[in-house]
Design an enzyme around this catalytic site. Structure first.
Site, PDB file in Angstrom:
ATOM      1  N   ASP A 190       0.818  -1.211   0.000  1.00 50.13           N
ATOM      2  CA  ASP A 190       0.000   0.000   0.000  1.00 50.13           C
ATOM      3  C   ASP A 190       0.854   1.265   0.000  1.00 50.13           C
ATOM      4  O   ASP A 190       0.386   2.338   0.399  1.00 50.13           O
ATOM      5  CB  ASP A 190      -0.911   0.022   1.233  1.00 50.13           C
ATOM      6  CG  ASP A 190      -2.077  -0.933   1.115  1.00 50.13           C
ATOM      7  OD1 ASP A 190      -2.235  -1.539   0.041  1.00 50.13           O
ATOM      8  OD2 ASP A 190      -2.829  -1.081   2.100  1.00 50.13           O
ATOM      9  N   ASP A 231       5.100  -9.902   8.533  1.00 55.93           N
ATOM     10  CA  ASP A 231       5.357  -8.470   8.464  1.00 55.93           C
ATOM     11  C   ASP A 231       6.711  -8.241   7.800  1.00 55.93           C
ATOM     12  O   ASP A 231       7.559  -9.141   7.747  1.00 55.93           O
ATOM     13  CB  ASP A 231       5.352  -7.853   9.866  1.00 55.93           C
ATOM     14  CG  ASP A 231       3.938  -7.628  10.380  1.00 55.93           C
ATOM     15  OD1 ASP A 231       2.993  -7.722   9.574  1.00 55.93           O
ATOM     16  OD2 ASP A 231       3.782  -7.368  11.596  1.00 55.93           O
ATOM     17  N   ASP A 236       9.390  -6.752   8.605  1.00 53.85           N
ATOM     18  CA  ASP A 236      10.638  -6.799   9.367  1.00 53.85           C
ATOM     19  C   ASP A 236      10.998  -8.212   9.811  1.00 53.85           C
ATOM     20  O   ASP A 236      11.930  -8.391  10.602  1.00 53.85           O
ATOM     21  CB  ASP A 236      10.560  -5.878  10.587  1.00 53.85           C
ATOM     22  CG  ASP A 236       9.313  -6.121  11.426  1.00 53.85           C
ATOM     23  OD1 ASP A 236       8.350  -6.695  10.899  1.00 53.85           O
ATOM     24  OD2 ASP A 236       9.308  -5.724  12.612  1.00 53.85           O
ATOM     25  N   ASP A 277      -5.342  -8.716  14.164  1.00 55.32           N
ATOM     26  CA  ASP A 277      -4.963 -10.108  14.382  1.00 55.32           C
ATOM     27  C   ASP A 277      -5.672 -10.693  15.602  1.00 55.32           C
ATOM     28  O   ASP A 277      -6.237 -11.788  15.557  1.00 55.32           O
ATOM     29  CB  ASP A 277      -3.446 -10.215  14.539  1.00 55.32           C
ATOM     30  CG  ASP A 277      -2.875  -9.111  15.416  1.00 55.32           C
ATOM     31  OD1 ASP A 277      -3.644  -8.425  16.113  1.00 55.32           O
ATOM     32  OD2 ASP A 277      -1.638  -8.919  15.395  1.00 55.32           O
TER      33      ASP A 277
END
Length: 833
Positions: free
Chosen positions: A144, A200, A202, A299
């Site tokens: 995004d 994610d 990272d 989540d």
């Protein structure tokens, strides 16, 4: 449900709907607490509250009301200890996978990201290396990004992966509706894969991740375990030893995953998805209604909907996915704000269902309630911090019955929780760290409880604001991503593209400053410091120390606001400030002999003034001499010589702390010893200021009986001698490893200090027993004792400055971009001599 119950839950509706702001209830709570405390104190001072005399029924009633927040805190601490000890009952055994079917299921790996310019390449390439049949495997990069460079980088890396024969598609939305949850839902609707894997940006998934997780969705005979919706893997760390901040976070993550989630998985058959490093059964998400953006922790919100739909979730601690912990305090605060605020939103959405509609036994419901509502510990702690000073002021605390008992009741539960958590986590992280567990690594891992306690305390004001915004603010809040620095891969192959690839530019992530949070921290700091001054002036030194430490922790974290952009205190340039500190440090070391001699000269002057005062007292017959005799008598508490001695000890503690920091950065095996010395000198400063050791004389003397004690007339020296002997043995190996000059200077300093504090004290003890304190000879003995102590401290400070000049001519006072090799699996953190 009846109307009363529905009305009760209306408090979870946003107060914004009636024109107020989320922070207004907090101000109301503060004003009510202060007003009630001032009223009780006024009544006590005017003698109007005889009905609340200590031990009376009224006193017990009011004390119980004031201690309601503390009782709530005790509930969370007890539940936390139960979970951690319960790990050994259920949770420690390895989770057993099933058997994969002959035809592997289809898997889609989803990588949601937003302007992840520092880590996008790393996670996409790591995902492409995962082992799975190519015709059953696909990657969705749910990008995004609004930054044009990041978008081009993502497209280029994805094209490189596709060139390897891997199905890697980029789904870019021009409208960021629903934030991460919206992106995941769009991606889910664009794939028919049986399993969805989420990472994610990272995180760095290992190549065998799918081969180790997917079998858990099958039974030993290869049949699907249709009721299992989620397999959550454990978070590992790429930069756990980068700074005190990452050390504290790594302990928290290890504790939460290794202990709490393993216990919950085994005892409840339920864990919440942590947003990453998990595998979902796509049909379970569909059955629960898909991804929703009604909470900032999409989540956890989905996890409870899946639970209510009748599914199980599972945690597998043996599968570790390393990730990068937030390396700046600003990034960490942004992350914690989102998590705390989001979990309160989950309560607004699903607490009623959990309490009244979900079928469960009372014990299971209590465990799930604890899991969902654990964020309530923050307002409980905040209210308790507001209330307890007034409780002490008005005598409505348990210390009014017995000060020692009161302190024990207030401090032991938290200390016990921290100890249990730290010990078990340090012992049970064999899957998270590559190096074997030995005595050194155990103490290194356990030592993380110190920064965890300090940073957790410093986050209190920030977290209670996040809680209030989650409770009274809107549900559809902005999803503020955690800034990522990719500090573990700067200069590494994962972050440096090969020839022909787009170059990597340094970008600064913008973090929104929430001024109500900042003002809340400033109020909290001021509130605690005002009470610290009041307690100190009232002789309540332990309370003053506690308030000062709390304020210091919050101030420490507030100082680093803006460090993600190279700033501190919002506006100060971190590099320039560090350069100024470097110059000051270098100047101090270059002039170390001057400063050492100056400290020695001041100590010598104070000794002369003390002797002059005692001469005036005993020879001239003037016990005060214009008030200067008690002000400068070296054996009296809370005067100029005592303040100077405390100052010397604090200088030594500071230098030891600097050496600890720099030794840790260099992976010195003796960093823990320097840390122990620094902490020990802090305790010495406290003892020097408040003379705690002398308060041992009465209880130890009673144990020894009423006979003549001789040189042990001051019996505190008995445990003092034991302590000195024990510490000498403990530091013997460390002392021998020091350079010869440093070793000699340390020994000389120890001989002077211990010779005065204990050796001369034994002589003074015998003289005091025979002749008392009010005589010229005893004052001379006391002067010699304190003079040797100050001389020892000055020599020790000089030795530390010499050691720093030889080994650490430059310093780093806070973490910056740090070169740490990115390991193949996880960082080991092994210290090298």
């Amino acid at each position: 449900m009846n109307q009363t119950t529905k009305a009760t839950f209306n408090i979870f509706q946003p107060i914004l709907q009636i024109g107020l702001r989320w922070w207004m209830p907090g101000i109301l709570v503060i004003l009510m607490t202060v007003a009630a405390g001032l009223f009780l104190n006024r009544a006590r001072e005017n003698g109007e509250a005889a009905w609340v005399e200590v031990g009376s029924a009224g006193w017990w009633g009011l004390t119980a009301v004031l201690h309601l927040p503390f009782l709530g805190i005790l509930f969370f601490l007890i539940m936390g200890i139960v979970e951690r000890l319960g790990y050994y009952w259920k949770g420690r055994a390895a989770a057993q996978p099933g058997q994969l079917p002959q035809l592997f299921p289809t898997v889609c790996v989803q990588l949601p990201m937003f302007n992840e310019h520092t880590v996008a390449r790393r996670v996409i390439e790591a995902t492409a290396r995962m082992q799975w049949p190519a015709d059953r495997f696909s990657i969705q990069v749910l990008d995004d990004s609004t930054d044009e460079y990041t978008r081009r980088l993502v497209e280029q890396v994805s094209a490189e992966v596709r060139a390897q024969g891997i199905d890697c598609r980029v789904l870019h939305r021009t409208n960021r509706y629903g934030y991460k949850a919206g992106a995941l839902e769009v991606g889910r609707q664009h794939t028919d894969a049986e399993f969805l894997v989420i990472f994610d940006a990272d995180f760095m998934p290992p190549a065998d991740f799918l081969l180790r997780t997917i079998p858990h969705f099958y039974q030993p005979d290869g049949q699907p375990d249709a009721d299992l919706a989620l397999v959550q893997a454990q978070w590992g760390h790429l930069n756990h030893d980068q700074s005190a901040l990452t050390q504290a976070q790594s302990l928290w993550v290890d504790d939460h995953h290794t202990l709490q989630m393993a216990w919950r998985s085994a005892s409840l058959n339920f864990v919440n998805f942590t947003g990453t490093a998990g595998v979902w059964r796509a049909s379970a998400i569909e059955a629960a209604g898909g991804w929703r953006a009604t909470s900032l922790v999409e989540d956890g919100e989905l996890s409870f909907r899946v639970l209510f739909a009748g599914y199980r979730t599972k945690f597998v601690k043996e599968i570790v996915v390393p990730a990068e912990l937030p390396a700046t305090y600003t990034a960490y605060k942004a992350q914690q704000k989102r998590w705390t605020q989001g979990w309160v939103q989950v309560q607004r959405l699903h607490l009623r269902t959990l309490l009244f509609d979900y079928p469960a036994s009372p014990l299971r419901r209590l465990q799930l309630l604890y899991l969902m509502c654990i964020s309530w510990q923050w307002p409980l702690w905040a209210i308790w911090m507001l209330v307890v000073p007034f409780a002490i002021l008005t005598g409505l605390w348990l210390g009014a019955l017995n000060p020692q008992l009161g302190l024990a009741i207030y401090l032991i539960p938290s200390a016990l929780w921290l100890t249990v958590s730290g010990v078990i986590t340090a012992r049970e992280t064999q899957y998270t760290y590559a190096e074997p567990l030995d005595r050194t690594s155990f103490w290194s891992r356990f030592g993380r409880v110190v920064p965890l306690a300090a940073i957790g305390t410093g986050m209190l004001a920030h977290q209670v604001n996040a809680f209030a915004e989650g409770l009274f603010g809107p549900l559809n809040s902005e999803f503020e991503r955690t800034p990522k620095a990719a500090s573990v891969t700067h200069g590494e192959t994962h972050n440096t593209p090969a020839a022909g690839r787009a170059p990597v530019f340094k970008k600064i992530d913008q973090v929104k400053v929430h001024w109500p949070y900042v003002l809340g921290e400033l109020f909290f700091i001021t509130y605690q410091l005002v009470w610290a001054v009041h307690f100190a002036s009232s002789g309540l030194y332990w309370s003053a120390l506690a308030a000062t430490l709390v304020a210091g922790c919050v101030l420490y974290l507030a100082f680093f606001y803006g460090d993600h952009a190279g700033k501190v205190c919002f506006v100060l340039d971190q590099d320039r400030l560090l350069a100024s500190v470097q110059d000051l440090w270098r100047s101090t070391l270059e002039s170390r002999q001057f400063y050492t001699r100056m400290l020695g000269a001041v100590a010598f002057l104070l000794v002369l003034l003390s002797l002059g005062g005692q001469f005036a007292r005993f020879e001239l017959g003037d016990p005060y001499f214009y008030g200067l005799v008690p002000l400068f008598y070296i054996d009296t508490e809370q005067n100029v010589p005592t303040t100077f001695s405390v100052f010397l000890i604090l200088i030594a503690a500071f230098l030891l702390a600097v050496i600890t920091k720099l030794a840790g950065l260099q992976k010195s095996p003796h960093a823990s010893k320097w840390a122990t010395l620094s902490f020990g000198f802090l305790l010495m400063a406290l003892d020097e200021a408040l003379q705690f050791h002398e308060r041992l004389n009465i209880p130890i003397g009673q144990l020894l009986g009423d006979g003549t004690l001789g040189v042990f007339y001051f019996p505190w020296v008995i445990p003092g001698i034991v302590l000195v002997f024990t510490m000498g043995l403990f530091f013997l190996k460390f002392l021998w490893a020091l350079p010869v000059l440093t070793r000699v200077q340390f020994l000389l300093a120890a001989i002077l200090y211990v010779g005065g504090a204990i050796g001369v004290e034994l002589i003074g003890s015998r003289h005091a027993e025979l002749h008392g304190y009010e005589n010229w000879t005893y004052s001379l003995i006391a002067t010699v004792e304190e003079s040797l102590e100050m001389a020892g401290l000055v020599v020790f400070i000089g030795a530390l400055l010499n050691y720093c000049a030889a080994h650490y001519p430059s310093v780093r006072v806070w973490p910056g971009t740090q070169q740490i090799a990115a390991p193949g699996r996880i960082s080991t953190g092994t210290s090298q001599p």
